[in-house]
Scaffold this motif. Structure first.
Motif, PDB file in Angstrom:
ATOM      1  N   ASP A 155     -13.770  13.081   6.414  1.00  0.00           N
ATOM      2  CA  ASP A 155     -13.793  13.655   5.066  1.00  0.00           C
ATOM      3  C   ASP A 155     -13.601  15.159   5.233  1.00  0.00           C
ATOM      4  O   ASP A 155     -14.255  15.786   6.064  1.00  0.00           O
ATOM      5  CB  ASP A 155     -15.133  13.395   4.383  1.00  0.00           C
ATOM      6  CG  ASP A 155     -15.255  11.969   3.894  1.00  0.00           C
ATOM      7  OD1 ASP A 155     -14.257  11.419   3.423  1.00  0.00           O
ATOM      8  OD2 ASP A 155     -16.364  11.402   3.986  1.00  0.00           O
ATOM      9  N   PRO A 212     -11.878   7.545   6.559  1.00  0.00           N
ATOM     10  CA  PRO A 212     -10.709   8.433   6.601  1.00  0.00           C
ATOM     11  C   PRO A 212     -10.390   8.929   8.006  1.00  0.00           C
ATOM     12  O   PRO A 212     -11.282   9.254   8.789  1.00  0.00           O
ATOM     13  CB  PRO A 212     -11.120   9.586   5.688  1.00  0.00           C
ATOM     14  CG  PRO A 212     -12.613   9.587   5.737  1.00  0.00           C
ATOM     15  CD  PRO A 212     -13.023   8.161   5.870  1.00  0.00           C
ATOM     16  N   SER A 225      -3.601  11.831   5.529  1.00  0.00           N
ATOM     17  CA  SER A 225      -4.916  11.207   5.501  1.00  0.00           C
ATOM     18  C   SER A 225      -4.713   9.728   5.225  1.00  0.00           C
ATOM     19  O   SER A 225      -3.947   9.347   4.329  1.00  0.00           O
ATOM     20  CB  SER A 225      -5.785  11.836   4.418  1.00  0.00           C
ATOM     21  OG  SER A 225      -7.022  11.161   4.301  1.00  0.00           O
ATOM     22  N   ALA A 226      -5.380   8.893   6.019  1.00  0.00           N
ATOM     23  CA  ALA A 226      -5.268   7.449   5.852  1.00  0.00           C
ATOM     24  C   ALA A 226      -6.563   6.797   6.300  1.00  0.00           C
ATOM     25  O   ALA A 226      -7.245   7.288   7.199  1.00  0.00           O
ATOM     26  CB  ALA A 226      -4.095   6.900   6.662  1.00  0.00           C
ATOM     27  N   ASP A 227      -6.901   5.681   5.670  1.00  0.00           N
ATOM     28  CA  ASP A 227      -8.122   4.957   6.011  1.00  0.00           C
ATOM     29  C   ASP A 227      -7.827   3.880   7.048  1.00  0.00           C
ATOM     30  O   ASP A 227      -6.865   3.098   6.907  1.00  0.00           O
ATOM     31  CB  ASP A 227      -8.721   4.299   4.777  1.00  0.00           C
ATOM     32  CG  ASP A 227      -9.447   5.286   3.884  1.00  0.00           C
ATOM     33  OD1 ASP A 227      -9.509   6.477   4.249  1.00  0.00           O
ATOM     34  OD2 ASP A 227      -9.948   4.866   2.824  1.00  0.00           O
ATOM     35  N   SER A 258      -3.335   7.849   2.174  1.00  0.00           N
ATOM     36  CA  SER A 258      -4.133   8.377   1.062  1.00  0.00           C
ATOM     37  C   SER A 258      -3.508   9.631   0.473  1.00  0.00           C
ATOM     38  O   SER A 258      -3.440   9.786  -0.747  1.00  0.00           O
ATOM     39  CB  SER A 258      -5.555   8.684   1.535  1.00  0.00           C
ATOM     40  OG  SER A 258      -6.175   7.540   2.061  1.00  0.00           O
ATOM     41  N   SER A 259      -3.061  10.547   1.341  1.00  0.00           N
ATOM     42  CA  SER A 259      -2.508  11.810   0.848  1.00  0.00           C
ATOM     43  C   SER A 259      -1.789  12.524   1.977  1.00  0.00           C
ATOM     44  O   SER A 259      -1.932  12.183   3.157  1.00  0.00           O
ATOM     45  CB  SER A 259      -3.626  12.713   0.298  1.00  0.00           C
ATOM     46  OG  SER A 259      -4.507  13.103   1.340  1.00  0.00           O
ATOM     47  N   ALA A 303       0.853  -1.179   0.000  1.00  0.00           N
ATOM     48  CA  ALA A 303       0.000   0.000   0.000  1.00  0.00           C
ATOM     49  C   ALA A 303       0.891   1.230   0.000  1.00  0.00           C
ATOM     50  O   ALA A 303       2.013   1.202   0.519  1.00  0.00           O
ATOM     51  CB  ALA A 303      -0.911   0.006   1.229  1.00  0.00           C
ATOM     52  N   HIS A 308     -15.052   5.477  -7.181  1.00  0.00           N
ATOM     53  CA  HIS A 308     -14.640   4.381  -6.306  1.00  0.00           C
ATOM     54  C   HIS A 308     -15.689   4.112  -5.229  1.00  0.00           C
ATOM     55  O   HIS A 308     -16.438   5.001  -4.826  1.00  0.00           O
ATOM     56  CB  HIS A 308     -13.282   4.681  -5.660  1.00  0.00           C
ATOM     57  CG  HIS A 308     -13.268   5.904  -4.799  1.00  0.00           C
ATOM     58  ND1 HIS A 308     -13.117   7.179  -5.311  1.00  0.00           N
ATOM     59  CD2 HIS A 308     -13.413   6.070  -3.457  1.00  0.00           C
ATOM     60  CE1 HIS A 308     -13.150   8.058  -4.327  1.00  0.00           C
ATOM     61  NE2 HIS A 308     -13.333   7.418  -3.190  1.00  0.00           N
TER      62      HIS A 308
END
Length: 693
Positions: free
Chosen positions: A234, A182, A135-137, A120-121, A96, A175
């Motif tokens: 979010d 998040p 940012s991560a899930d 994520s970013s 990942a 998606h």
């Protein structure tokens, strides 16, 4: 003349500058550049460094099979990025994307995270410190990153892909949402110091810490600033104070099927949260912080209603939310980005404006806004040079793809070096305008191919933009008129009612009435274009995607003036669309029941006489593929011959979304569109693109 626009294969191979980040001292900028992969089926991304003063030559910083994106700087000048590249310090690591750091003093990039679900970013970085927020899930039941890793492993081992939803929505654009939600996580970067040695476990091939189910001790464990967030992490923007101690974030508050964004301050050390701005019926978005950390600016956007569009207001306040006030009260434009200038006395903003996307200077003292750039370009990724006050940005137009520039305080623009040189544009570009029946000025860009003249007039393609809150003012790799010019077509890019950059009243002309002023504006400006002696008024076609696809369908049911129409990712039956799109409540809010009925193209299917090329991606969740499936079915119901033949065509991409992004699929898209246009505009025999079998 042979150019990259003469060959679709050459065109997709052009390198593309996608983003820009400026170093804290203003001396360097990092560009994210996408290039075609060796197998020509995807784009690889790498980071390039350029001098922000225009000197020197571009220098490539990264190179990996998985590529890099999301570049940002730490306060000490190290480069951060997100990549799925292999971590050489780990014998076994999650497959990942993770957060990486490239030291400013040189050396190899090193991985800073090992999150099972990946990063994520990069959400925010501190201007004067080493704090970064990512940012991560995480899975909803996970109370720590270790629990998340264990839960994800159980799902993977059992081959479970099911997602359990407890709220709306379940999809977004292209998606599916879930199974993770998040979170915003904070960590301190090493600031160029060497990382401790990592000793792997011989038995497991993993680090000793990971073998015990513990986050690796040689990595700083991220702090969760949004524990148990559901989907409340979010965001609609976030910014760190220069010292990295406080995160100002626009977080989502769920409300039935929708929600609103509120502004909060989060203490990075403790996670303690303070509400700054929270209003029912209002979004508070896009926070930015002054360089001295004393002020913040943000957008206040009341909800739209079916009666009228709402304005987007720029507000400034003290960092604790005090002394809040609106600025630029008479500036009738919608900002696309905000940043404080070096001294904190002005907001630097970009916004659509009269078919362009200039930079504006908005004084905090209430003085009138000033348009800083006056060329025919649209500006993005605007950053402030702390040493000089100059701006560094990307800009583009319909004749040149995104490229880095430096903008002086007086608006003078200087080109910077770029690793993605721009090919010479074809033909010429000019503005056209007309006056609508209600007195509104309707304008657009007209691109003419080389050789167009009264003796050899060019066929015309009317291209209708998506949105609908949008403007044709910047380069597009997906809808690129240069490719049409290479085929001898002229391209008209109009901004009808609902377009941005002309004020709130211009948008309101088409509100809750998409089939009225937007449609008549398009026909009026087409009439204006075909009055030219270098345009062949007998050979015209119309094309559009998303809202443009909706309008293409509407045009098809209301006029026979075009020889062919291309309808991409289009809305067809509004009652069906609203219940299946990823943001149902918004569309029910901006339309009345009567407006939905009166403006739905499917009611006019019997009146269609023009051949349609219908195009859709099966993974489009904003405009679900059911819209085109129903359109195709109803075209066949009403217009197919007894033997099933029909003048219409349907191009379906099972693994594409709203935009059709894969390089070779883009080639197939253009080949099919041009073959369809050639058949009907030039009366040529239908030639099926070879790659369609």
């Amino acid at each position: 003349m042979t150019t990259p626009f003469s060959s679709l294969e050459d065109y997709i191979a052009l390198p593309r500058v996608e983003s820009l980040a400026l170093s804290p001292d203003g001396r360097k900028a990092v560009l994210t550049v996408a290039t075609l992969s060796t197998d020509r089926t995807s784009f690889d991304r790498a980071l390039w460094e350029i001098e922000a003063d225009g000197e020197g030559v571009p220098r490539r910083l990264t190179r990996s099979a998985k590529g890099e994106s999301g570049a940002a700087f730490t306060g000490s000048g190290d480069v951060l990025f997100v990549s799925g590249r292999a971590d050489a310090s780990a014998a076994e690591a999650p497959d990942a994307p993770q957060l990486w750091l490239l030291p400013s003093r040189g050396g190899e990039a090193r991985c800073l995270t090992r999150l099972a679900g990946g990063v994520s970013s990069i959400a925010a970085t501190a201007l004067d410190g080493e704090t970064v927020v990512i940012s991560a899930d995480l899975l909803p039941s996970s109370r720590s990153i270790e629990e998340d890793a264990a839960a994800r492993k159980r799902r993977t081992d059992a081959s479970i892909t099911a997602v359990f939803h407890e709220s709306y929505p379940v999809r977004y654009w292209d998606h599916d949402l879930g199974p993770g939600v998040p979170h915003l996580l904070a960590l301190e970067t090493p600031g160029g110091d060497e990382l401790p040695e990592v000793r792997d476990s011989v038995e497991t091939g993993r680090s000793a810490d990971e073998s015990r189910g513990v986050y690796p001790s040689h990595l700083t464990s991220p702090r969760d600033l949004t524990p148990t967030p559901r989907r409340s992490a979010d965001t609609a923007g976030q910014a760190l104070t220069p010292d990295g101690r406080t995160l100002i974030a626009s977080l989502r508050v769920a409300e039935k099927r929708s929600g609103r964004f509120v502004l909060v301050a989060i203490d990075v050390a403790s996670g303690e949260r303070t509400s700054l701005f929270d209003e029912p019926g209002v979004h508070v978005e896009s926070p930015v912080i002054s360089r001295d950390g004393r002020r913040l600016a943000f957008l206040r956007a009341p909800f739209h209603t079916a009666d009228a569009p709402a304005d987007q207001e720029i507000w400034v306040a003290d960092i604790d939310g005090g002394d809040a006030r609106r600025i630029a009260t008479d500036w009738d434009r919608w900002p696309s980005s905000l940043v404080f200038d070096r001294d904190g006395t002005n907001i630097i903003a970009t916004a659509d404006h009269d078919g362009r996307g200039p930079i504006f200077r908005l004084p905090l003292d209430g003085s009138a806004p000033e348009q800083l750039t006056t060329d025919d370009f649209a500006y993005t990724h605007v950053a402030v040079d702390a040493s000089s006050g100059d701006l560094v940005a990307l800009r583009s137009s319909w004749t040149r793809p995104p490229h880095p520039v430096r903008v002086r305080a007086d608006g003078e623009v200087f080109l910077l070096a770029t690793p993605a040189g721009a090919p010479a544009p074809l033909g010429s570009i000019t503005e056209v305008a007309t006056t609508a029946d209600d007195g509104a000025r309707v304008r657009g860009w007209l691109l003419l191919p080389d050789g167009a003249s009264a003796e050899t007039p060019a066929p015309l393609l009317l291209w209708i933009h998506g949105g609908p809150l949008n403007s044709w003012n910047a380069w597009s790799w997906r809808w690129n008129p240069q490719l049409a010019l290479a085929k001898g077509y002229a391209v008209l890019l109009p901004d009808p009612a609902l377009s941005t950059g002309y004020g709130l009243d211009f948008i309101a002309r088409g509100w809750n009435a998409w089939g009225a002023a937007p449609y008549t504006d398009l026909l009026a400006i087409t009439d204006e274009a075909v009055r030219r002696d270098d345009i062949d008024e007998d050979r015209t076609a119309a094309m559009g995607g998303s809202f443009g696809g909706y309008m293409a369908n509407w045009v098809a049911g209301h006029t026979d003036r075009f020889r062919a129409i291309v309808s991409h990712a289009s809305l067809w039956a509004l009652d069906q669309f609203i219940g299946t799109t990823d943001n149902s409540e918004f569309w029910q809010t901006v339309f009345t029941p009567r407006g939905l009925t009166e403006n739905s193209p499917h009611h006019f299917v019997r009146d269609i006489v023009t051949p349609l090329l219908v195009v859709h991606g099966d993974r489009d969740y904003r405009v679900p593929v059911g819209e085109s499936l129903r359109l195709w079915s109803e075209l066949a119901e009403h217009h197919a011959d007894d033997d099933g033949t029909t003048p219409h065509r349907f191009l379906l991409f099972p693994d594409e979304n709203h935009w059709v992004l894969k390089p070779q699929h883009a080639v197939v898209w253009y080949e099919t569109v041009f073959a369809f246009l050639d058949q009907h505009v030039h009366d040529r025999a239908w030639s099926r693109p070879a790659q369609l079998g």
